[in-house]
Design an enzyme around this catalytic site. Structure first.
Site, short mmCIF file in Angstrom:
data_model
loop_
_atom_site.label_atom_id
_atom_site.label_comp_id
_atom_site.label_asym_id
_atom_site.label_seq_id
_atom_site.Cartn_x
_atom_site.Cartn_y
_atom_site.Cartn_z
CD GLU A 211 5.96 -1.81 12.32
OE1 GLU A 211 4.91 -1.13 12.30
OE2 GLU A 211 6.87 -1.61 13.14
N GLY B 154 2.49 -6.21 6.95
CA GLY B 154 1.38 -6.81 6.21
C GLY B 154 0.23 -7.14 7.15
CB SER B 155 -2.72 -9.24 6.56
OG SER B 155 -2.06 -10.42 6.13
CG ASN C 277 -0.44 -0.18 2.49
OD1 ASN C 277 0.57 -0.85 2.65
ND2 ASN C 277 -1.03 0.43 3.48
CD GLU D 149 -6.39 -3.29 8.31
OE1 GLU D 149 -5.94 -4.43 8.53
OE2 GLU D 149 -5.68 -2.35 7.94
CB CYS E 137 -1.36 0.22 8.09
SG CYS E 137 0.01 1.37 8.25
P1 NAD Z 1 -0.26 -9.28 3.13
O1 NAD Z 1 -0.13 -9.82 4.51
O2 NAD Z 1 -1.21 -9.94 2.22
O3 NAD Z 1 1.16 -9.31 2.38
C1 NAD Z 1 2.34 -8.81 2.95
C2 NAD Z 1 3.54 -9.58 2.42
O4 NAD Z 1 3.42 -10.95 2.77
C3 NAD Z 1 3.70 -9.52 0.91
O5 NAD Z 1 5.07 -9.26 0.63
C4 NAD Z 1 3.29 -10.90 0.44
O6 NAD Z 1 4.00 -11.34 -0.67
C5 NAD Z 1 3.58 -11.79 1.62
N1 NAD Z 1 2.61 -12.89 1.75
C6 NAD Z 1 1.28 -12.86 1.46
N2 NAD Z 1 0.72 -14.04 1.75
C7 NAD Z 1 1.71 -14.84 2.21
C8 NAD Z 1 1.75 -16.21 2.67
N3 NAD Z 1 0.67 -16.98 2.69
N4 NAD Z 1 2.95 -16.69 3.09
C9 NAD Z 1 4.06 -15.93 3.07
N5 NAD Z 1 4.05 -14.64 2.63
C10 NAD Z 1 2.91 -14.11 2.20
O7 NAD Z 1 -0.58 -7.72 3.33
P2 NAD Z 1 -0.87 -6.62 2.24
O8 NAD Z 1 -2.15 -6.92 1.53
O9 NAD Z 1 0.33 -6.37 1.43
O10 NAD Z 1 -1.08 -5.32 3.18
C11 NAD Z 1 -2.30 -5.06 3.82
C12 NAD Z 1 -2.23 -5.31 5.32
O11 NAD Z 1 -1.01 -4.82 5.84
C13 NAD Z 1 -3.31 -4.58 6.09
O12 NAD Z 1 -3.75 -5.41 7.13
C14 NAD Z 1 -2.60 -3.37 6.66
O13 NAD Z 1 -3.17 -2.83 7.81
C15 NAD Z 1 -1.25 -3.95 6.94
N6 NAD Z 1 -0.24 -2.90 6.94
C16 NAD Z 1 0.41 -2.60 8.09
C17 NAD Z 1 1.34 -1.57 8.10
C18 NAD Z 1 2.09 -1.18 9.34
O14 NAD Z 1 3.05 -0.42 9.20
N7 NAD Z 1 1.72 -1.65 10.51
C19 NAD Z 1 1.60 -0.88 6.94
C20 NAD Z 1 0.93 -1.23 5.79
C21 NAD Z 1 0.01 -2.25 5.78
#
Ligand code: NAD
Length: 453
Positions: free
Chosen positions: A209, A187-188, A114, A331, A243
């Site tokens: 994070e 990520g999530s 994002n 979320e 986020c």
């Molecule tokens: P995501 O968890 O889908 O992906 C994040 C990363 O994990 C990516 O690089 C992806 O390739 C990898 N990934 C995805 N599925 C995986 C799996 N099964 N096994 C191993 N790796 C995997 O998250 P997203 O869609 O990129 O981002 C959205 C989420 O991230 C939201 O929940 C948001 O709140 C959170 N977020 C948090 C912050 C923070 O700083 N705290 C910042 C941005 C986004």
């Protein structure tokens, strides 16, 4: 080269001790800064292709952030890396005690899509400032930004020091089988758990994070104009795909109608449209479908229109919402803003306490007691009083979650500490050694020790 070989080359390179030199770290931080500046247009084009993000938003929320991070470390590296003298307790006299910030070694950074530049490069900058080698795996969802980072970094940095590895779930799964010295994941919460489990196999420390539902409370004691303006900006920035965006509003009942009108006014004033400079598209059709399924047509106060071809969802306010609505179960991560009204401030705080700990929380009020209750009672990663989102732009504040919104933090000196092991070293003089702690023990020695300790 296979990623396993790259990691092995990074392990070998770290052992040469070169990354520990401050001159080395500064040289590469400067190199990265120059590369970002000279390739700025490539970054703008890539992110525009990925989800229509404008130059203005990309500069203010991504490029300026990472350039500031680099400046911060260039300016403060010497003092951050300097061993810290601490006092030495009585039993260790005559001695000197110091804490040495030592790089962990080999770091894995996994980024989210994002804010693809900031969320990938900001941890990388902190990791190399702290003297580590690093592999970055950006999010494949923002494919063009991932490719722009890998092209620019891999062409200009030695892979045994810093390497960008392109890939999705399969590649990340492979990476997570390898042993790193620290993993930094953004990520999530769902994927955060996968990362945490994989890291446990190697006892690798992690920073997670993550996300969550971040509330904003608006009481009758707030400056409503300012609150509405700041909330509309922070919520619809990046089309709500932030986020720390306010996920939902809790508005005191007596001012609700007036406040909803103000939100509408600012949404219209800011001119968010499908082809406008100030608005972003939804990242992909999966997220688009997920979001439009959250729009309860009966509860739309403003907005609700969308265009699937353009992946555009209009800023949408939903009212008459309560905790049972579908939109309150997860979320949102998009431009939908549910509004819940409350009669009693403490009941609103208690409702937040019943939910998972959010990444951010916001309060709009000018009442001192309400401010104190907010800060004292609620647990959240970080937040603002009378603003939204902006706390993360102050690098004197740590940025990270708590509970299900994350583990650990970064930014400024906190980023440096996150990527450094705090090594304790006590140096003793070799004279003046009392015999009291050495065997054979006696009642007399014990009574002296009791007096001492
Ligand atoms: P995501 O968890 O889908 O992906 C994040 C990363 O994990 C990516 O690089 C992806 O390739 C990898 N990934 C995805 N599925 C995986 C799996 N099964 N096994 C191993 N790796 C995997 O998250 P997203 O869609 O990129 O981002 C959205 C989420 O991230 C939201 O929940 C948001 O709140 C959170 N977020 C948090 C912050 C923070 O700083 N705290 C910042 C941005 C986004």
């Amino acid at each position: 080269m296979e990623i396993e070989q790259i990691l092995q080359s990074q392990r070998d390179f770290f052992k040469t001790q070169q990354t520990k030199s401050l001159a080395f770290r500064k040289m590469y931080l400067e190199k990265l800064r120059n590369l970002i500046i000279s390739n700025e247009n490539i970054f703008y084009e890539a992110i525009y292709k990925d989800f229509g993000k404008s130059k203005f938003d990309t500069f203010t929320t991504e490029i300026s952030f990472i350039l500031n991070d680099i400046e911060y470390y260039l300016k403060n590296l010497k003092s951050l890396a300097k061993p810290q003298k601490v006092s030495t307790n009585l039993v260790n006299q005559l001695g000197k005690s110091k804490i040495h910030s030592e790089p962990f070694g080999n770091i894995l950074v996994i980024g989210a899509w994002n804010y693809p530049y900031q969320l990938s490069l900001s941890p990388v900058i902190a990791a190399i400032a702290a003297g580590n080698c690093c592999i970055l795996k950006p999010s494949e969802i923002a494919e063009n930004t991932m490719k722009s980072m890998s092209m620019i970094i891999n062409e200009n940095f030695p892979p045994e020091y810093l390497y960008v590895y392109e890939g999705g779930i399969d590649e990340t799964t492979e990476l997570l089988k390898l042993k790193f010295d620290k993993i930094f994941f953004t990520g999530s919460t769902k994927v955060g758990k996968i990362v945490y489990k994989a890291a446990a196999e190697h006892l690798t420390p992690v920073v997670l994070e993550l996300g969550g539902k971040s509330p904003a409370i608006i009481t009758k004691n707030a400056n409503l104009e300012i609150a509405a303006k700041r909330i509309v900006w922070g919520k619809f920035l990046n089309a709500g795909q932030t986020c720390v965006a306010p996920d939902y509003l809790l508005v005191e009942e007596s001012i609700q109608e007036q406040f909803l009108e103000m939100l509408r006014k600012y949404i219209q004033q800011f001119k968010y449209g499908p082809d406008s400079e100030q608005y972003t598209m939804i990242i992909n059709t999966g997220n688009f479908q997920r979001l439009i399924n959250l729009i309860d047509k009966e509860k739309i106060y403003f907005g609700g229109n969308y265009d699937e071809e353009k992946l555009y969802i209009e800023p949408t306010i939903l009212h008459h919402i309560d905790g049972n609505d579908q939109i309150m179960q997860e979320e949102i991560f998009g431009p939908l803003l549910p509004v819940i009204s409350f009669k009693n401030y403490n009941t609103a705080l208690n409702a937040i306490l019943e939910m998972k700990k959010p990444l951010a929380a916001y309060l709009f009020t000018n009442n001192t007691e309400e401010k104190e209750n907010f800060t004292q009672k609620l647990s959240f990663g970080g937040g603002c009083i009378n603003d939204v989102v902006m706390h993360l732009s102050n690098d004197h504040l740590p940025f990270g979650g708590v509970g299900s919104s994350g583990i650990g933090n970064y930014h400024g000196k906190f980023g440096f500490e996150t990527f450094s092991h705090q090594k304790a070293v006590l140096e003793k003089a070799t004279w003046g050694e009392p015999n009291i702690k050495y065997p054979p023990y006696s009642e007399k020695k014990l009574s002296w020790i009791k007096r001492f300790l």
